[in-house]
Design a protein around this motif. Structure first.
Motif, PDB file in Angstrom:
ATOM      1  N   UNK A 258       0.841  -1.198   0.000  1.00 18.19           N
ATOM      2  CA  UNK A 258       0.000   0.000   0.000  1.00 18.19           C
ATOM      3  C   UNK A 258       0.875   1.246   0.000  1.00 18.19           C
ATOM      4  N   UNK A 259       1.903   1.243   0.840  1.00 16.95           N
ATOM      5  CA  UNK A 259       2.837   2.368   0.915  1.00 16.95           C
ATOM      6  C   UNK A 259       3.469   2.620  -0.444  1.00 16.95           C
ATOM      7  N   UNK A 260       3.805   1.539  -1.154  1.00 23.18           N
ATOM      8  CA  UNK A 260       4.463   1.652  -2.454  1.00 23.18           C
ATOM      9  C   UNK A 260       3.499   1.917  -3.603  1.00 23.18           C
ATOM     10  N   UNK A 261       2.204   1.981  -3.324  1.00 20.07           N
ATOM     11  CA  UNK A 261       1.224   2.251  -4.373  1.00 20.07           C
ATOM     12  C   UNK A 261       1.048   1.105  -5.349  1.00 20.07           C
ATOM     13  N   UNK A 262       1.286  -0.118  -4.887  1.00 17.34           N
ATOM     14  CA  UNK A 262       1.138  -1.301  -5.732  1.00 17.34           C
ATOM     15  C   UNK A 262      -0.296  -1.413  -6.238  1.00 17.34           C
ATOM     16  N   UNK A 263      -0.459  -1.445  -7.552  1.00 16.71           N
ATOM     17  CA  UNK A 263      -1.799  -1.433  -8.155  1.00 16.71           C
ATOM     18  C   UNK A 263      -2.654  -2.615  -7.716  1.00 16.71           C
ATOM     19  N   UNK A 264      -2.063  -3.789  -7.619  1.00 19.00           N
ATOM     20  CA  UNK A 264      -2.822  -4.964  -7.189  1.00 19.00           C
ATOM     21  C   UNK A 264      -3.339  -4.823  -5.764  1.00 19.00           C
ATOM     22  N   UNK A 265      -2.505  -4.317  -4.884  1.00 22.02           N
ATOM     23  CA  UNK A 265      -2.921  -4.118  -3.493  1.00 22.02           C
ATOM     24  C   UNK A 265      -4.021  -3.065  -3.410  1.00 22.02           C
ATOM     25  N   UNK A 266      -3.864  -1.983  -4.156  1.00 21.62           N
ATOM     26  CA  UNK A 266      -4.889  -0.929  -4.134  1.00 21.62           C
ATOM     27  C   UNK A 266      -6.212  -1.438  -4.697  1.00 21.62           C
ATOM     28  N   UNK A 267      -6.157  -2.293  -5.715  1.00 22.57           N
ATOM     29  CA  UNK A 267      -7.389  -2.878  -6.269  1.00 22.57           C
ATOM     30  C   UNK A 267      -8.107  -3.719  -5.223  1.00 22.57           C
ATOM     31  N   UNK A 268      -7.354  -4.516  -4.474  1.00 28.27           N
ATOM     32  CA  UNK A 268      -7.967  -5.355  -3.447  1.00 28.27           C
ATOM     33  C   UNK A 268      -8.588  -4.511  -2.338  1.00 28.27           C
ATOM     34  N   UNK A 269      -7.899  -3.478  -1.915  1.00 27.02           N
ATOM     35  CA  UNK A 269      -8.450  -2.604  -0.874  1.00 27.02           C
ATOM     36  C   UNK A 269      -9.713  -1.931  -1.368  1.00 27.02           C
ATOM     37  N   UNK A 270      -9.669  -1.403  -2.580  1.00 28.31           N
ATOM     38  CA  UNK A 270     -10.838  -0.714  -3.147  1.00 28.31           C
ATOM     39  C   UNK A 270     -12.038  -1.664  -3.219  1.00 28.31           C
ATOM     40  N   UNK A 271     -11.809  -2.875  -3.683  1.00 34.97           N
ATOM     41  CA  UNK A 271     -12.907  -3.840  -3.815  1.00 34.97           C
ATOM     42  C   UNK A 271     -13.449  -4.254  -2.453  1.00 34.97           C
ATOM     43  N   UNK A 272     -12.571  -4.536  -1.515  1.00 34.49           N
ATOM     44  CA  UNK A 272     -13.006  -5.034  -0.212  1.00 34.49           C
ATOM     45  C   UNK A 272     -13.608  -3.953   0.674  1.00 34.49           C
ATOM     46  N   UNK A 273     -13.187  -2.708   0.451  1.00 38.56           N
ATOM     47  CA  UNK A 273     -13.723  -1.604   1.266  1.00 38.56           C
ATOM     48  C   UNK A 273     -14.782  -0.798   0.520  1.00 38.56           C
ATOM     49  N   UNK A 274     -15.085  -1.225  -0.695  1.00 40.61           N
ATOM     50  CA  UNK A 274     -16.124  -0.585  -1.514  1.00 40.61           C
ATOM     51  C   UNK A 274     -15.868   0.911  -1.715  1.00 40.61           C
ATOM     52  N   UNK A 275     -14.636   1.227  -2.136  1.00 39.84           N
ATOM     53  CA  UNK A 275     -14.297   2.603  -2.482  1.00 39.84           C
ATOM     54  C   UNK A 275     -13.862   2.655  -3.935  1.00 39.84           C
ATOM     55  N   UNK A 276     -13.917   3.823  -4.509  1.00 35.47           N
ATOM     56  CA  UNK A 276     -13.555   4.013  -5.908  1.00 35.47           C
ATOM     57  C   UNK A 276     -12.047   3.835  -6.080  1.00 35.47           C
TER      58      UNK A 276
END
Length: 136
Positions: A40-58
């Protein structure tokens, strides 16, 4: 139960606030979702996609405000390239006026209302662009 992502909020701040709802640190919150916090700190796209999907954010809001690691000591944010030394991540800097506004707005518990802006992590930025006061 989740928090809404706020304008200019860093992914690290979002994870921290989302985790705080459950009494978890940002690091533990990410681990609970099977993600290393460093991704997340590194802005990894895969990690950000998982967070967005699981937390229901854009996802676009989450990635727009992320500093992305592009090399060993290089980062990218808002169309600009940075070296690691130009980022101020070891010390939290904030605009006191923004924090007061955050505390006075929202329907989530007061302790998860304030949020970290990604701009506050850019070392050369020393003042709040909204309030024109020094970051402290």
């Amino acid at each position: 139960m989740t928090v809404a992502i706020r304008d200019g909020e860093s992914a690290m701040s979002f994870c921290s606030r989302a985790g705080q709802i459950f009494g978890r640190t940002a690091r533990d919150f990410c681990l609970d979702m099977g993600l290393p916090f460093q991704a997340v700190v590194d802005g990894d796209q895969g990690a950000l996609q998982k967070i967005a999907a699981r937390c229901r954010v854009d996802l676009q809001c989450l990635t727009k405000a992320s500093i992305v690691k592009v090399g060993e000591r290089r980062y990218h944010f808002c169309g600009q390239d940075f070296v690691r030394d130009s980022l101020a991540r070891s010390t939290m800097r904030v605009c006191p006026h923004c924090l007061v506004e955050d505390l006075n707005v929202g329907d989530v518990p007061e302790d998860v209302r304030p949020y970290g802006r990604t701009l506050w992590q850019v070392g050369p930025i020393r003042t709040c662009p909204r309030h024109n006061v020094a970051l402290v």
